[in-house]
Motif scaffolding. Structure first.
Motif, PDB file in Angstrom:
ATOM      1  N   TYR A   1     -23.235-134.545 -58.457  1.00 53.76           N
ATOM      2  CA  TYR A   1     -22.560-133.649 -57.511  1.00 53.76           C
ATOM      3  C   TYR A   1     -23.247-133.838 -56.171  1.00 53.76           C
ATOM      4  N   GLY A   2     -22.669-134.684 -55.320  1.00 54.18           N
ATOM      5  CA  GLY A   2     -23.267-134.990 -54.022  1.00 54.18           C
ATOM      6  C   GLY A   2     -23.070-136.458 -53.727  1.00 54.18           C
ATOM      7  N   VAL A   3     -23.113-136.796 -52.447  1.00 50.38           N
ATOM      8  CA  VAL A   3     -22.899-138.198 -52.086  1.00 50.38           C
ATOM      9  C   VAL A   3     -24.196-139.000 -52.208  1.00 50.38           C
ATOM     10  N   GLY A   4     -25.335-138.375 -51.861  1.00 50.34           N
ATOM     11  CA  GLY A   4     -26.613-139.085 -51.929  1.00 50.34           C
ATOM     12  C   GLY A   4     -27.119-139.105 -53.360  1.00 50.34           C
ATOM     13  N   TYR A   5     -27.704-140.226 -53.753  1.00 49.30           N
ATOM     14  CA  TYR A   5     -28.200-140.287 -55.137  1.00 49.30           C
ATOM     15  C   TYR A   5     -29.588-140.929 -55.186  1.00 49.30           C
TER      16      TYR A   5
ATOM     17  N   VAL B   1     -15.418-136.353 -49.374  1.00 52.15           N
ATOM     18  CA  VAL B   1     -14.981-134.955 -49.305  1.00 52.15           C
ATOM     19  C   VAL B   1     -15.940-134.056 -48.523  1.00 52.15           C
ATOM     20  N   LEU B   2     -17.160-134.543 -48.254  1.00 53.04           N
ATOM     21  CA  LEU B   2     -18.095-133.717 -47.487  1.00 53.04           C
ATOM     22  C   LEU B   2     -18.402-134.300 -46.115  1.00 53.04           C
ATOM     23  N   SER B   3     -17.735-135.400 -45.773  1.00 51.93           N
ATOM     24  CA  SER B   3     -18.105-136.106 -44.533  1.00 51.93           C
ATOM     25  C   SER B   3     -17.865-135.236 -43.300  1.00 51.93           C
TER      26      SER B   3
ATOM     27  N   ALA C   1     -29.429-136.342 -43.061  1.00 51.22           N
ATOM     28  CA  ALA C   1     -29.261-137.363 -44.105  1.00 51.22           C
ATOM     29  C   ALA C   1     -30.218-137.083 -45.271  1.00 51.22           C
ATOM     30  N   ARG C   2     -31.452-137.556 -45.162  1.00 48.60           N
ATOM     31  CA  ARG C   2     -32.461-137.288 -46.185  1.00 48.60           C
ATOM     32  C   ARG C   2     -33.819-137.162 -45.513  1.00 48.60           C
ATOM     33  N   GLY C   3     -34.652-136.259 -46.044  1.00 46.86           N
ATOM     34  CA  GLY C   3     -35.943-135.983 -45.429  1.00 46.86           C
ATOM     35  C   GLY C   3     -36.853-137.195 -45.368  1.00 46.86           C
TER      36      GLY C   3
ATOM     37  N   PRO D   1     -31.652-124.973 -44.064  1.00 47.04           N
ATOM     38  CA  PRO D   1     -31.976-125.297 -45.454  1.00 47.04           C
ATOM     39  C   PRO D   1     -30.908-126.158 -46.164  1.00 47.04           C
ATOM     40  N   HIS D   2     -30.822-127.420 -45.808  1.00 47.29           N
ATOM     41  CA  HIS D   2     -29.942-128.409 -46.454  1.00 47.29           C
ATOM     42  C   HIS D   2     -28.528-127.847 -46.672  1.00 47.29           C
ATOM     43  N   MET D   3     -27.854-127.625 -45.552  1.00 51.53           N
ATOM     44  CA  MET D   3     -26.543-126.946 -45.578  1.00 51.53           C
ATOM     45  C   MET D   3     -25.379-127.837 -45.195  1.00 51.53           C
ATOM     46  N   GLY D   4     -25.624-129.146 -45.051  1.00 52.54           N
ATOM     47  CA  GLY D   4     -24.593-130.045 -44.515  1.00 52.54           C
ATOM     48  C   GLY D   4     -23.225-129.872 -45.156  1.00 52.54           C
ATOM     49  N   SER D   5     -23.193-129.834 -46.471  1.00 49.05           N
ATOM     50  CA  SER D   5     -21.891-129.746 -47.164  1.00 49.05           C
ATOM     51  C   SER D   5     -21.550-128.321 -47.575  1.00 49.05           C
ATOM     52  N   ALA D   6     -22.306-127.339 -47.041  1.00 40.97           N
ATOM     53  CA  ALA D   6     -22.160-125.971 -47.558  1.00 40.97           C
ATOM     54  C   ALA D   6     -20.977-125.222 -46.954  1.00 40.97           C
TER      55      ALA D   6
ATOM     56  N   ALA E   1     -14.383-129.302 -53.338  1.00 39.55           N
ATOM     57  CA  ALA E   1     -13.870-130.680 -53.395  1.00 39.55           C
ATOM     58  C   ALA E   1     -14.885-131.615 -54.058  1.00 39.55           C
ATOM     59  N   MET E   2     -16.173-131.361 -53.826  1.00 36.79           N
ATOM     60  CA  MET E   2     -17.207-132.195 -54.471  1.00 36.79           C
ATOM     61  C   MET E   2     -17.123-132.030 -55.989  1.00 36.79           C
ATOM     62  N   GLY E   3     -16.948-130.784 -56.428  1.00 38.74           N
ATOM     63  CA  GLY E   3     -16.842-130.534 -57.867  1.00 38.74           C
ATOM     64  C   GLY E   3     -15.619-131.208 -58.475  1.00 38.74           C
TER      65      GLY E   3
END
Ligand code: DGY
Length: 323
Positions: free
Chosen positions: A76-80, A101-103, A241-243, A288-293, A300-302
């Motif tokens: 669940y998420g684009v980054g892996y 879906v989260l872009s 993006a990522r920390g 606090p990591h809210m980009g797709s929130a 849509a991610m689900g």
């Protein structure tokens, strides 16, 4: 027919949890606490599919389970970058993600951060809530204009492109791009953008730099103190993006010594812990990591995970197979 067993490692939007339960034998994480490595190993032994997310560290050790049952990690998420892709492949476990879906929502948040840090909105709100506002004056909380400035975009995938669209067409910004592969000039022309060969070429030209590349080993510590030194002293760094892409000690030093104008971060190397030096920087906005929130993106991610599961268990190739 026996329904595949599926474990969700965190709570998901209710509509998606319900929809998943129509087709699968679903086990929910009612407490919403992140799984430990031991929990994860048990899950790999027990469920046909595990549906992890960014808070799950899925190392080679976690995946090395005798008689593993799991055949797919439908993320669940684009980054892996939290999943050891090589180890999963060695164990014959497929991995999928949730691109597209989260872009828009992530680019919206990057724009939010850019505006927040440039216009000092965090300072303003803190002052107001502390009851410390003494009224309008010409020199009060003066920030930096965003419109018409130069934005450097690092990583020109789906989210980077949405950022370019917003910044150029909404704010009249000049766009520079650094990307792993050459971008079609006709595509760049849509944003009047120019591709630079290296960060070293791009960084000195930017008023704002926004990171949109993947995390993981490949891009760890991409933003070093040497590269921060290349930025203008009034330029801003934005990271949704990522920390791990940013060397946080180097960034904190750049902020403390004012060698850049400021930074705005939605992601951190050791989430949810914040580097203690960063926490002391005033010229830094943190979320606090809210980009797709948004409700729309999270649902849509689900549903995108559901599509991937359906493809997989119906014997086809999942649409978002990454490994
Ligand atoms: C992702 O999808 O990778 C984000 O970081 C969380 O939405």
């Amino acid at each position: 027919m026996v329904r595949p067993s599926v474990l969700l490692t965190r709570r998901w939007p209710g509509v998606v949890e319900q929809k998943l339960a129509e087709t699968y034998d679903v086990v929910l994480n009612q407490s919403d606490r992140p799984l430990t490595a031991t929990d994860f190993r048990e899950a790999i032994a027990k469920y046909d599919a595990v549906l992890p997310t960014v808070t799950d560290r899925i190392s080679a050790e976690v995946l090395d389970v005798p008689k593993a049952r799991t055949k797919i990690l439908a993320n669940y998420g684009v980054g892996y970058s939290h999943i050891d892709v090589g180890a999963a492949a060695r164990h014959g476990i497929a991995i999928t993600n949730t691109p597209d879906v989260l872009s828009e929502c992530t680019a919206d948040l990057a724009m939010t951060l850019m505006l927040m840090v440039a216009r000092r909105t965090g300072d303003g709100e803190r002052e107001l809530r502390a009851g410390a506002w003494s009224g309008w004056r010409p020199t009060h909380l003066v920030g930096t204009k965003v419109s018409g400035k130069t934005l450097g975009i690092v990583g020109f995938g789906r989210i980077g492109q949405k950022m370019a669209q917003r910044a150029h067409h909404g704010f009249g910004m000049d766009i520079l791009v650094v990307s792993r592969s050459p971008v079609d000039p006709a595509f760049l022309a849509q944003f009047n953008a120019r591709q630079c060969d290296t960060l070293e070429v791009m960084l000195p030209q930017c008023d704002f730099v926004s990171l949109h590349c993947p995390g993981g080993a490949e891009n760890r510590n991409m933003i070093t103190s040497a590269r921060l030194d290349l930025m203008k002293e009034d330029a801003f760094l934005i990271n949704t993006a990522r920390g791990e892409i940013v060397n946080e000690t180097a960034l904190a030093q750049a902020l403390m010594f004012d060698t850049i104008g400021g930074a705005a971060l939605d992601v951190f190397e050791a989430e949810p812990r914040i580097h203690p030096m960063l926490a002391q920087c005033d010229n830094l906005v943190m979320l606090p990591h809210m980009g797709s929130a948004t409700r729309e993106a999270r649902e849509a991610m689900g549903f995108r995970v559901l599509d991937n599961l359906n493809d997989f268990f119906q014997g086809g190739a999942p649409r978002d197979l990454v490994a």
